[in-house]
Design an enzyme around this catalytic site. Sequence first.
Site, PDB file in Angstrom:
ATOM      1  N   ASP A  77     -24.698  30.222  11.254  1.00 27.58           N
ATOM      2  CA  ASP A  77     -23.367  30.768  11.458  1.00 27.58           C
ATOM      3  C   ASP A  77     -23.494  32.004  12.350  1.00 27.58           C
ATOM      4  OD1 ASP A  77     -20.648  30.850  11.156  1.00 27.58           O
ATOM      5  OD2 ASP A  77     -20.686  31.968   9.277  1.00 27.58           O
ATOM      6  N   GLY A 102      -9.679  13.691   6.874  1.00 25.81           N
ATOM      7  CA  GLY A 102     -10.007  12.298   7.131  1.00 25.81           C
ATOM      8  C   GLY A 102     -10.945  12.035   8.281  1.00 25.81           C
ATOM      9  N   GLU A 161       0.832  -1.208   0.000  1.00 26.69           N
ATOM     10  CA  GLU A 161       0.000   0.000   0.000  1.00 26.69           C
ATOM     11  C   GLU A 161       0.865   1.256   0.000  1.00 26.69           C
ATOM     12  OE1 GLU A 161      -3.034   0.231  -0.714  1.00 26.69           O
ATOM     13  OE2 GLU A 161      -3.521  -1.902  -0.613  1.00 26.69           O
ATOM     14  N   GLY A 207     -16.219  23.057  14.359  1.00 25.47           N
ATOM     15  CA  GLY A 207     -15.594  22.530  13.159  1.00 25.47           C
ATOM     16  C   GLY A 207     -14.137  22.169  13.348  1.00 25.47           C
ATOM     17  N   PRO A 229     -14.528  11.996  10.375  1.00 23.08           N
ATOM     18  CA  PRO A 229     -15.899  11.867   9.869  1.00 23.08           C
ATOM     19  C   PRO A 229     -16.648  13.187   9.875  1.00 23.08           C
ATOM     20  CG  PRO A 229     -15.704  10.935  12.071  1.00 23.08           C
ATOM     21  CD  PRO A 229     -14.315  11.237  11.610  1.00 23.08           C
ATOM     22  N   SER A 267     -10.801  21.117  10.674  1.00 26.46           N
ATOM     23  CA  SER A 267     -10.361  20.952   9.288  1.00 26.46           C
ATOM     24  C   SER A 267      -9.344  19.826   9.142  1.00 26.46           C
ATOM     25  CB  SER A 267      -9.750  22.255   8.765  1.00 26.46           C
ATOM     26  OG  SER A 267      -8.639  22.646   9.566  1.00 26.46           O
TER      27      SER A 267
END
Length: 651
Positions: free
Chosen positions: A401, A499, A179, A494, A501, A496
Amino acid sequence: MNLSAPQIRAIKRHLCAGLRVLFRPEPLSMAEWADRHFYMSPESSYVEGQWRSDPYQIPILNMMGNDDIEEFNWEKAARVGYTKSIVIALGYFAEHKQRNQMLWQPTDTTAQGFMQQHVQPMIRDVKAVRKLAPWFGKKHSDNKLDYKKFSNSRQIFVLGGTAAANYREKSVDVAIYDELSQFDEDIEGQGSATQLGDMRLEGSSFPKSIRGSTPTRVDECQLTKAAEKADERFKRYLPCPHCGEYQTLEWGGPDVDWGIKWDSRATVLQAYYVCRHHGCVIEQRALLGMDQRGEMRSESGMVTRDGLRFYRDGQPVDPPRSVSVHIWSAYNTRTTWGKIAHKFLQVCKDPIELKGWVNTTKGEPWEEAGDKLDADHLYLRREHYPAPVPQSAVVLVAGVDVHPDRLEGSVWAFGGDARGTESWLIEHQIFPGDANKWDVWKRLSDWRHSPIEHESGVLLRIAACCIDTGGHNTAMVYKYCKQHALERVFAIKGSSRPGIPLVGRPSKSNKGNVNLYLIGTDTAKESILGRLQITEPGPGYVHFPVAKKIDREYFEQLTSEKRVPRKKDGRIVKKFEPVRDRNEALDCYVYALAALEILNPDYPALAARLQPAEETKAEPVATAAQKYQRQRRARSSGRDRKKGFANSWRN
């Protein structure tokens, strides 16, 4: 001279002992060795038993074991035999060719798992290797989790590829990378995995570097980059059973006249193959016979059937120093073309799932259609809805927001199919005012409680709402979300980080002591980017209404970020970065997707309850609104407060 029988036996014994040092096993190619010796262990195989090479695997195994080929790259789909092939290589090079080897996995954890699940069962079950491991099953200095040393003094190392120290000091003949696309592009600032690992081959008489992986993105995949540099790039060519013309197996789909096709009218999807030369229809059962007569051909015209002898224009030529091969799921006799087509139909409208299908089924790198969308193009896509909420939309969610001087919120509707991937923007509102005062939050509550007419005549309310806590006025957001938790108002923050979920598990480790959900903003934006690239209404498509507040500024905000490559922890990752200051429309869509994920609605059940009915259509909107106001007053009186709002959004 007369010799006694014991003397004759002693002479034979000593002669055999003296000649034993000259013994060499019968030379075997890797495919021959595998078919004779390799056993598929129950821990790592669907079916336990003796290995039998598929026709397409024979030249691949032999290229891996060919001493003239120093570098071998395999661009592959999932489940075509690469993992088994490298386990065969470990046994073949240790027992038959007696060479030292080192195999790297992307991480230390996967390296340990590979040793336990694949290497140790191979040593136990392959008799030719087992006889070289007298220490098997015992505590011994030659039997470690990352290292095995055999009685012929040959060694196997299995290590993680994240640390530069794992590429130092040892000298081997064979370097194997499993991989490769998952490795860091730059190992602790010292170079790529193959650059560091192949240095361990210097001084070997027969150096061999074996790399394989399912590809990732075009501009990020290390295996694709390595394959492009190979001297020869091979694909598998099979003869048509009807016309005899050779061709590679290709994905057909609806856009071309050859390749894998299917009858969409059949109750059970029936797939077949259309020959690109004469349009012959090839059924699945012909695949094995075709593969038995197949051959590997390179882009430059080099041909091999067994991976040992190579030809060009019918004349023998020397094997290339470096090769790459590409094999995808259509060649695998353990699956069917029908399953491949069925999976495609399941994912074709979802860009995220389609990317996975291209990587793992076609064995090809994913090429993005674009990393930034055009606001004007989306603006021109606006449409007139037949009602404030169209018939196919079955549930409303909102994202809010927060700014010091205003709140901004969007209502989105989802539905269209059993997975709810189609979406409709219903409205976008701005609530000016000091976000630290309750007046602006009261107006937000009135907005959330306001019913919106569905095309069936039913009045829908916002079923769930996510409000961002990561920017401004966090304490006020905590208070509001805690007061309205029963109305499915969720506090979110939030992240950033790539990867993660879309929605993580909630945590109360915050000053407001509320359930706070961590949101994968880049995950959501990647999904939104893919959805907005769909140009035909249907699964995944995003609808926009013709409305005063859905102006060009809204679409500028929706397309205010683009994905750009950045180096992080030694590898290239793509991150979303702003190209303008205001992005409230995009953020509100992200938060609405998070609300939908938390809500997890039953789309078919909701769609069944929203079927048009004559009595519903005949009821004036004003009467329905009056009923709603009466229900709201009754709830405010306290009689229904214990029941909360568990089912109110469906009414």
